[in-house]
Design a protein around this motif. Structure first.
Motif, short mmCIF file in Angstrom:
data_model
loop_
_atom_site.label_atom_id
_atom_site.label_comp_id
_atom_site.label_asym_id
_atom_site.label_seq_id
_atom_site.Cartn_x
_atom_site.Cartn_y
_atom_site.Cartn_z
N THR A 31 0.82 -1.22 0.00
CA THR A 31 0.00 0.00 0.00
C THR A 31 0.85 1.26 0.00
N ILE A 32 1.83 1.32 0.90
CA ILE A 32 2.67 2.51 1.00
C ILE A 32 3.52 2.68 -0.25
N THR A 33 4.14 1.58 -0.69
CA THR A 33 5.04 1.67 -1.84
C THR A 33 4.30 2.06 -3.10
N TRP A 34 3.18 1.39 -3.37
CA TRP A 34 2.42 1.69 -4.59
C TRP A 34 1.92 3.13 -4.58
N THR A 35 1.39 3.58 -3.44
CA THR A 35 0.86 4.95 -3.35
C THR A 35 1.96 5.98 -3.56
N THR A 36 3.11 5.76 -2.92
CA THR A 36 4.22 6.71 -3.03
C THR A 36 4.74 6.79 -4.45
N ILE A 37 4.98 5.63 -5.05
CA ILE A 37 5.52 5.61 -6.41
C ILE A 37 4.53 6.22 -7.39
N ARG A 38 3.25 5.87 -7.25
CA ARG A 38 2.23 6.39 -8.16
C ARG A 38 2.13 7.90 -8.08
N MET A 39 2.09 8.44 -6.89
CA MET A 39 1.98 9.89 -6.72
C MET A 39 3.24 10.59 -7.23
N SER A 40 4.40 9.99 -6.98
CA SER A 40 5.65 10.60 -7.44
C SER A 40 5.72 10.64 -8.96
N GLU A 41 5.31 9.54 -9.59
CA GLU A 41 5.34 9.51 -11.05
C GLU A 41 4.39 10.54 -11.65
N GLN A 42 3.18 10.61 -11.12
CA GLN A 42 2.22 11.58 -11.65
C GLN A 42 2.70 13.01 -11.47
N PHE A 43 3.29 13.30 -10.32
CA PHE A 43 3.80 14.65 -10.07
C PHE A 43 4.93 14.99 -11.03
N PHE A 44 5.84 14.04 -11.21
CA PHE A 44 6.98 14.30 -12.09
C PHE A 44 6.52 14.48 -13.54
N ILE A 45 5.63 13.60 -13.99
CA ILE A 45 5.20 13.66 -15.39
C ILE A 45 4.49 14.97 -15.68
N LYS A 46 3.67 15.45 -14.75
CA LYS A 46 2.98 16.73 -14.96
C LYS A 46 3.98 17.89 -15.03
N LYS A 47 4.94 17.91 -14.11
CA LYS A 47 5.96 18.96 -14.14
C LYS A 47 6.81 18.84 -15.40
N PHE A 48 7.11 17.60 -15.75
CA PHE A 48 7.94 17.37 -16.93
C PHE A 48 7.22 17.83 -18.20
N SER A 49 5.90 17.59 -18.27
CA SER A 49 5.15 17.97 -19.46
C SER A 49 5.13 19.48 -19.65
N ILE A 50 5.09 20.23 -18.54
CA ILE A 50 5.11 21.69 -18.64
C ILE A 50 6.43 22.16 -19.23
N THR A 51 7.53 21.61 -18.70
CA THR A 51 8.86 21.96 -19.23
C THR A 51 9.00 21.52 -20.68
N ASN A 52 8.50 20.34 -20.96
CA ASN A 52 8.65 19.79 -22.30
C ASN A 52 7.84 20.58 -23.33
N SER A 53 6.69 21.11 -22.91
CA SER A 53 5.88 21.90 -23.84
C SER A 53 6.60 23.18 -24.24
N LYS A 54 7.36 23.74 -23.32
CA LYS A 54 8.16 24.93 -23.64
C LYS A 54 9.25 24.59 -24.65
N VAL A 55 9.88 23.43 -24.45
CA VAL A 55 10.90 23.00 -25.39
C VAL A 55 10.30 22.78 -26.77
N MET A 56 9.14 22.14 -26.80
CA MET A 56 8.47 21.89 -28.08
C MET A 56 8.10 23.20 -28.76
N SER A 57 7.72 24.20 -27.97
CA SER A 57 7.39 25.51 -28.55
C SER A 57 8.63 26.13 -29.19
N GLN A 58 9.79 25.99 -28.54
CA GLN A 58 11.03 26.52 -29.11
C GLN A 58 11.38 25.82 -30.42
#
Length: 587
Positions: A31-58
C-alpha cells in the motif's frame, strides 16, 4: 484427546505469528510503496510535461523561422520577371540558351541569400522544358525523374501552397532530403509556367531539435500519411510506424496535452505539436522507464516503507525467529540430502517439531541404505550366478568327442595336430572356466573363437572355411563373454546340413558409439520370426555352451538395455546373418 492440544501447542504459535507477520508486511508495504511511487510519477510527469511543452514551442519556432526563409525565397522567385521569361520562352538558340542559364544563375544566387543559414539546392523547371539548379551535386535528381516523381504530382495538386515532402535517394548514398516545392503561376490569371523546388538535407531539419534529444528522448516529424520525415532516430526516417497518427486525436482530447501509451513495445510519454506551415506533426516521445525510473528511486522507497513496518513488527519477528530458524535449517538439510546421495544425516535440533522430523528423516535414511545395499547385493549375486552358469555350461558330449579325436590323432601319430588341438582345448577351457571376468576384449573373444573353430575343423575336416574381419580400432573394446561362440556353433552344426561346404565370416566394426558384431554364413538358412527376428525353430541339441540365441539376446539387453541385442536375417538356401549391437565400452 491429549494429542490435539499437544499438536496445537507446538504448531499454533508459529502458524499464528507467521500469518500475522506476512499479512502485515505484504499489506502495509504494498500500500505505502504503490501509493508513493504512483503519486511521485504523476507529479513528475505533470511537471515534466510543462517543461517539455516549452521545449516543443522553441522547436516549433525554429521550424517556423525556417519556413519563413523558404517563403521569402519562393516569393522572390514568383516576383522575378527574369525567371518568368526564361521559363515561358518557347524556343532558344544556343546563344540565347547560354544567356538564359547565366541570367537564371544570377537570379537564383540573389534569391539564395534568403537561405544563407542553410545548405540547399534550388531547382526551377518550366513548362517549356527549361530547368536550372544551383547545385546539381547536392540534390542529385535528374529532370526526367523529377517530372515523373510524386514530388511534382503532389506539388501540382495544391498549386497555391508551399508543399514539404520527403525524398529518399536510392543511388547508393541513401541520402534523405526535405523538399519544399511550389507551382510558379501568374497571380492575375493563374497561368502556370513552371515549378520551384528547395532541397534541404534532412540533417538541416534535425538541427532544430537534436540538442533536445537523448537516450530514450526522441523527436519525430510526421506527415499526414504517418511517414516519419525527420527524426534523431535516422533509421526510422521514411517508415510509417503503425498507430503513430492515432496519438494525434488522443493528445488533442487530453487536458494535459500529453498521453502515456505503448509505442514500439515500450510505455512512452507522448506529446505533440502541429506545424501548420509544413502540414506536419511534431512528436516528442520519451521512454517512461528512463524518464521516471532514474528520478524515482523505487528501491529506496521500498526500503523506507519496509523499515517503517519492521519497527512495528520487530517484537513479533524476534519471537518467531527462534521457531523458524531450526525449521528452515532442517528443510535446507533435507533439500541437500540428494546432493550427498542420502549419506549425510540431518541435525535434529531446535524445537520439538523439528527434532521429531529430523529423527524420523534419519531413521528413513537408515532403512533406505539397508534396502539399497540388499538390492545391490542381490543383483550382484544374480549376475555372478548367471556368469558362473555360463562358464560351467560345457557340453560333456563335446568334451567326449574332442578327447576321442585327440586319442585318434595320437594313434595315427599326428603329433603336431594333437598338440595344436590340446592347446586349443586348454585355451578354450581357461577362457570359459578359469576366467571369472564378466567381459572379454574383442581380441580375447576372437582368440577363443579361433580355438573353438580349430577343434571342430580337426574333428570334421575343413569343409567349412572361417574368415575374420576385425576393425583394428575395435580390438580393445570389451564385450560379454561367450556371445560369438553360440552363433559359430549354430553355423557349424546346423548351417550346412544340406550343403557340403561353405564359409563363415566373423565381422566386428564400430558405427559412432555402437559396436557391431556379425556372424555370416552361406549355408542352408532358416525361417526367422518377423516380430523379433529370432529363429522360430528350436535346435535339437546344444553342442558347446548350451546357450540359445534368445538367451544371448536377453543377456545383452539385461546388461546394456533394450536398444541393444541380437537380430537375425536368413533365407532358406541362401545363408544366415546374425548381428549383435552393443555400446562401445573400454571396461
Amino acid at each position: 484427546m491429549r494429542f490435539i492440544p499437544e499438536r496445537f501447542k507446538h504448531n499454533g504459535l508459529f502458524i499464528v505469528m507467521f500469518f500475522i507477520t506476512v499479512m502485515m508486511i505484504i499489506t502495509v508495504s504494498i500500500t505505502i510503496t504503490w501509493t508513493t511511487i504512483r503519486m511521485s510519477e504523476q507529479f513528475f510527469i505533470k511537471k515534466f510535461s510543462i517543461t517539455n511543452s516549452k521545449v516543443m514551442s522553441q522547436v516549433k519556432e525554429s521550424f517556423e523561422s525556417f519556413n519563413y526563409s523558404v517563403v521569402l525565397a519562393s516569393n522572390n522567385l514568383l516576383q522575378s520577371n527574369t525567371v518568368k521569361k526564361i521559363l515561358t520562352k518557347e524556343q532558344y538558340s544556343n546563344k540565347e540558351k547560354l544567356n538564359a542559364y547565366f541570367n537564371a544563375g544570377q537570379q537564383l544566387k540573389r534569391i539564395e541569400t534568403n537561405l544563407d543559414a542553410y545548405e540547399e539546392s534550388i531547382l526551377v523547371m518550366g513548362r517549356n522544358g527549361f530547368s536550372f539548379a544551383t547545385d546539381r551535386t547536392y540534390w542529385p535528381i535528374t529532370d526526367e525523374e523529377l517530372r515523373t516523381s510524386r514530388l511534382t504530382s503532389n506539388t501540382f495538386k495544391e498549386p497555391k501552397k508551399l508543399v514539404y515532402q520527403l525524398d529518399k535517394r536510392n543511388d547508393g548514398t541513401n541520402r534523405q532530403f526535405i523538399v519544399a516545392s511550389k507551382v510558379l503561376m501568374e497571380r492575375i490569371n493563374g497561368t502556370v509556367y513552371g515549378s520551384m523546388f528547395f532541397a534541404f538535407d534532412e540533417s538541416q531539419f534535425r538541427q532544430f531539435f537534436t540538442s533536445y534529444t537523448g537516450p530514450g528522448n526522441n523527436v519525430f516529424v510526421v506527415d499526414k500519411q504517418g511517414v516519419i520525415v525527420s527524426s534523431n532516430q535516422s533509421k526510422l526516417i521514411g517508415q510509417a510506424p503503425k498507430g503513430l497518427l492515432s496519438y494525434v486525436g488522443k493528445i488533442e482530447k487530453s487536458s494535459d496535452h500529453y498521453i502515456i501509451d505503448n509505442f514500439m513495445g515500450k510505455d512512452q510519454i507522448i506529446s505533440m505539436e502541429y506545424l501548420p506551415s509544413f502540414d506536419m506533426y511534431l512528436f516528442n516521445i520519451i521512454d517512461k522507464q528512463k524518464a521516471v525510473g532514474d528520478l524515482i528511486d523505487k528501491k529506496d522507497i521500498v526500503l523506507i516503507s519496509m523499515g517503517i513496518v519492521f519497527v512495528a513488527l520487530i517484537i513479533v519477528l524476534l519471537a518467531t525467529r527462534r521457531l523458524t530458524n531450526s525449521l528452515s535449517s532442517l528443510v535446507k538439510q533435507i533439500e541437500d540430502a540428494s546432493k550427498h546421495e542420502f549419506h549425510q544425516y540431518v541435525t535434529a535440533t531446535g524445537t520439538y517439531e523439528t527434532m521429531k522430523i529430523g529423527n524420523a528423516f534419519n531413521s528413513m535414511l537408515d532403512e533406505l541404505h539397508l534396502y539399497v545395499e540388499q538390492l545391490v547385493e542381490s543383483q550382484k549375486q544374480k549376475r555372478n550366478a548367471e556368469l558362473a552358469a555360463l562358464q560351467q555350461q560345457i557340453n560333456p558330449h563335446f568334451l567326449y568327442n574332442t578327447l576321442t579325436s585327440i586319442k585318434f590323432m595320437v594313434q595315427q601319430g599326428g603329433k603336431e595336430e594333437t598338440e595344436a588341438t590340446i592347446n586349443s582345448l586348454i585355451s578354450l577351457l581357461q577362457n570359459t572356466i578359469g576366467n571369472v571376468s564378466e567381459t572379454n576384449t574383442i581380441v580375447q573373444e576372437v582368440d577363443n573363437l579361433k580355438n573353438y573353430v580349430l577343434i571342430n575343423q580337426k574333428r570334421y575336416g575343413n569343409r567349412i572355411n572361417v574368415n575374420y574381419f576385425i576393425a583394428p580400432d575395435c580390438l580393445e573394446y570389451h564385450v560379454p563373454k561367450l556371445i560369438l561362440q553360440p552363433f559359430m556353433e549354430n553355423s557349424f552344426f546346423h548351417g550346412f546340413n544340406r550343403k557340403t561346404g561353405g564359409y563363415i565370416n566373423v565381422l566386428v566394426w564400430k558405427e559412432e558409439n555402437t559396436l557391431i558384431c556379425e556372424v555370416v554364413d552361406n549355408g542352408d538358412g532358416m525361417e526367422v520370426s518377423s516380430e523379433n527376428k529370432l529363429p522360430t525353430t528350436k535346435r535339437k541339441q546344444q553342442m558347446f555352451s548350451g546357450i540359445g540365441v534368445r538367451n544371448v539376446h536377453e543377456r545383452i539387453q539385461l546388461i546394456y538395455g533394450e536398444q541393444y541385442g541380437v537380430t537375425i536375417s536368413s533365407e532358406l538356401g541362401e545363408g544366415t546373418k546374425v548381428r549383435m549391437t552393443l555400446p562401445v565400452s573400454t571396461k
